[in-house]
Design a protein around this motif. Structure first.
Motif, mmCIF file in Angstrom:
data_model
loop_
_atom_site.group_PDB
_atom_site.id
_atom_site.type_symbol
_atom_site.label_atom_id
_atom_site.label_comp_id
_atom_site.label_asym_id
_atom_site.label_seq_id
_atom_site.Cartn_x
_atom_site.Cartn_y
_atom_site.Cartn_z
ATOM 1 N N UNK A 225 0.819 -1.214 0.000
ATOM 2 C CA UNK A 225 0.000 0.000 0.000
ATOM 3 C C UNK A 225 0.856 1.268 0.000
ATOM 4 N N UNK A 226 2.123 1.111 0.320
ATOM 5 C CA UNK A 226 3.046 2.243 0.326
ATOM 6 C C UNK A 226 4.084 2.064 -0.778
ATOM 7 N N UNK A 227 4.456 3.160 -1.391
ATOM 8 C CA UNK A 227 5.477 3.088 -2.435
ATOM 9 C C UNK A 227 6.857 2.851 -1.817
ATOM 10 N N UNK A 228 7.739 2.161 -2.536
ATOM 11 C CA UNK A 228 9.123 2.018 -2.062
ATOM 12 C C UNK A 228 9.797 3.376 -1.921
ATOM 13 N N UNK A 287 8.836 -0.359 2.120
ATOM 14 C CA UNK A 287 8.384 0.017 3.460
ATOM 15 C C UNK A 287 8.178 -1.217 4.330
ATOM 16 N N UNK A 288 8.464 -1.097 5.608
ATOM 17 C CA UNK A 288 8.282 -2.207 6.526
ATOM 18 C C UNK A 288 6.846 -2.297 7.011
ATOM 19 N N UNK A 289 6.568 -3.327 7.809
ATOM 20 C CA UNK A 289 5.220 -3.521 8.339
ATOM 21 C C UNK A 289 4.844 -2.386 9.285
ATOM 22 N N UNK A 290 5.831 -1.826 9.986
ATOM 23 C CA UNK A 290 5.523 -0.691 10.875
ATOM 24 C C UNK A 290 4.983 0.482 10.076
ATOM 25 N N UNK A 293 1.540 -0.314 9.043
ATOM 26 C CA UNK A 293 0.615 -0.210 10.169
ATOM 27 C C UNK A 293 0.205 1.242 10.385
ATOM 28 N N UNK A 294 1.180 2.161 10.344
ATOM 29 C CA UNK A 294 0.879 3.584 10.532
ATOM 30 C C UNK A 294 -0.076 4.062 9.441
ATOM 31 N N UNK A 295 0.187 3.656 8.180
ATOM 32 C CA UNK A 295 -0.654 4.088 7.068
ATOM 33 C C UNK A 295 -2.072 3.542 7.182
ATOM 34 N N UNK A 296 -2.192 2.317 7.709
ATOM 35 C CA UNK A 296 -3.503 1.658 7.771
ATOM 36 C C UNK A 296 -4.287 2.038 9.024
ATOM 37 N N UNK A 297 -3.628 1.975 10.178
ATOM 38 C CA UNK A 297 -4.329 2.175 11.454
ATOM 39 C C UNK A 297 -4.194 3.589 11.989
ATOM 40 N N UNK A 298 -3.217 4.346 11.494
ATOM 41 C CA UNK A 298 -3.050 5.717 11.944
ATOM 42 C C UNK A 298 -1.926 5.871 12.955
ATOM 43 N N UNK A 299 -1.406 7.076 13.048
ATOM 44 C CA UNK A 299 -0.279 7.344 13.934
ATOM 45 C C UNK A 299 -0.645 7.178 15.407
ATOM 46 N N UNK A 300 -1.899 7.494 15.757
ATOM 47 C CA UNK A 300 -2.318 7.360 17.160
ATOM 48 C C UNK A 300 -2.250 5.914 17.606
ATOM 49 N N UNK A 301 -2.728 4.974 16.777
ATOM 50 C CA UNK A 301 -2.683 3.552 17.121
ATOM 51 C C UNK A 301 -1.244 3.070 17.201
ATOM 52 N N UNK A 302 -0.385 3.556 16.288
ATOM 53 C CA UNK A 302 1.014 3.165 16.317
ATOM 54 C C UNK A 302 1.689 3.673 17.592
ATOM 55 N N UNK A 303 1.333 4.880 18.006
ATOM 56 C CA UNK A 303 1.903 5.431 19.241
ATOM 57 C C UNK A 303 1.474 4.614 20.443
ATOM 58 N N UNK A 304 0.221 4.153 20.445
ATOM 59 C CA UNK A 304 -0.265 3.288 21.535
ATOM 60 C C UNK A 304 0.512 1.985 21.557
ATOM 61 N N UNK A 305 0.836 1.453 20.374
ATOM 62 C CA UNK A 305 1.628 0.222 20.303
ATOM 63 C C UNK A 305 2.992 0.438 20.935
ATOM 64 N N UNK A 306 3.624 1.572 20.628
ATOM 65 C CA UNK A 306 4.947 1.861 21.160
ATOM 66 C C UNK A 306 4.898 2.017 22.682
ATOM 67 N N UNK A 307 3.844 2.665 23.173
ATOM 68 C CA UNK A 307 3.701 2.875 24.620
ATOM 69 C C UNK A 307 3.547 1.552 25.361
#
Length: 309
Positions: A225-228, A287-290, A293-307
């Motif tokens: 879903x993301x370009x190289x 692009x990696x799965x991370x 994930x950000x592109x699909x679920x959004x930066x807020x969800x990714x930040x929650x994952x990191x926390x």
């Protein structure tokens, strides 16, 4: 249904607790023999979805199928389940703990003890066979519980946050054990909020955020879903070649970083060479799965994952 290509399927599952929506129309399919990752931050609905899949709780709406059965508990003997909440009897020897867990799935105790000895030996814990659980380190005890989850030879293995609390060495050992199960033909589903584990292990994933599935399918499809990204270093600072760079190209030090144009690398290379860029290095990174994930679920969800790490 036994001949279905899927070991597990969820269709529009909904679950509410005290009127609050915990899981909102979750659907996904797990191919037989695959390692399937269920990704999302803590509180996203992963555990509730897995418990519905297992038949521990029933969905308020929707349905699920496990190993071809509409009633998951009827195939419980073919399933291994490691819950997020760990728990072993501290006074029980490691061998007995594994045999006991197998007995809960219909494996005779004598056979369970014999298998437990082999499993502990293969896991490098042979000397701890008759030692009580309380004498084992946290990583060892978690390994014992995982061995108890697979001792009866399940067709489907469901692991809820299996890497939680393990150090890097034991996480690596667990990844190896998961791969070994898959090589034997066992289907593995595991939930995690650590994307790196899914990227190393899975071909298929489901991404869940706030009780909804944002994506379900192949990891390669999510990444596509993301370009190289192009990383370019040139000898020349200026010239006609710069017209070939996208408007949003970023310069970091002596390198340019930008998405690969839709036309592909060949026209880009030609323009750089003809324009006298003097290419020193040029690499194209998927692009990696991370990133996916950000592109699909959004930066807020990714930040929650990191926390949650």
């Amino acid at each position: 249904m036994e001949n279905s290509q899927y070991a597990a399927e969820a269709r529009d599952m909904v679950k509410r607790f005290d009127g609050k929506l915990a899981v909102d129309g979750v659907s996904f399919s797990v191919p037989r023999g695959s390692i399937f990752g269920f990704l999302g931050p803590n509180g996203a609905g992963k555990t509730t979805s897995l418990r519905m899949l297992l038949g521990i709780i029933d969905p308020d709406e929707g349905s699920r199928t496990l190993l071809g059965a509409d009633q998951p508990l009827t195939v419980a003997h073919d399933v291994g389940y490691l819950p997020e909440e760990r728990g072993l009897y501290p006074a029980m020897p490691a061998k007995e703990a594994i045999a006991f867990m197998g007995a809960l799935r219909g494996l005779p105790l004598k056979e369970g003890r014999a298998r437990a000895v082999d499993l502990l030996e293969n896991a490098g814990l042979g000397e701890w066979t008759d030692k009580p659980i309380r004498s084992l380190s946290k990583g060892m005890a978690q390994t014992v519980q995982l061995l108890g989850t697979i001792v009866h030879g399940p067709k489907l293995l469901i692991l809820d946050e299996p890497f939680s609390g393990l150090d890097a060495i034991n996480q690596g050992k667990l990844e190896d054990m998961i791969r070994a199960q898959a090589e034997k033909g066992t289907t593995v589903i595991f939930s995690t909020h650590v994307i790196a584990h899914a990227e190393r292990l899975c071909e298929q994933v489901a991404i869940i955020a706030k009780g909804k599935i944002a994506f379900a399918g192949a990891v390669a499809e999510a990444r596509a879903r993301l370009r190289p990204i192009v990383n370019l270093r040139t000898r020349a600072d200026e010239g006609a070649w710069k017209e070939a760079l996208p408007a949003d190209a970023k310069k970091v030090g002596h390198e340019y970083h930008f998405e690969l144009p839709a036309s592909g690398p060949e026209p880009l290379l030609k323009a750089l060479i003809d324009g006298g860029a003097g290419i020193e290095t040029l690499s194209i990174e998927r692009p990696g799965l991370h990133d996916a994930f950000v592109a699909i679920a959004g930066e807020a969800a990714a930040a929650e994952m990191e926390e949650g790490n």
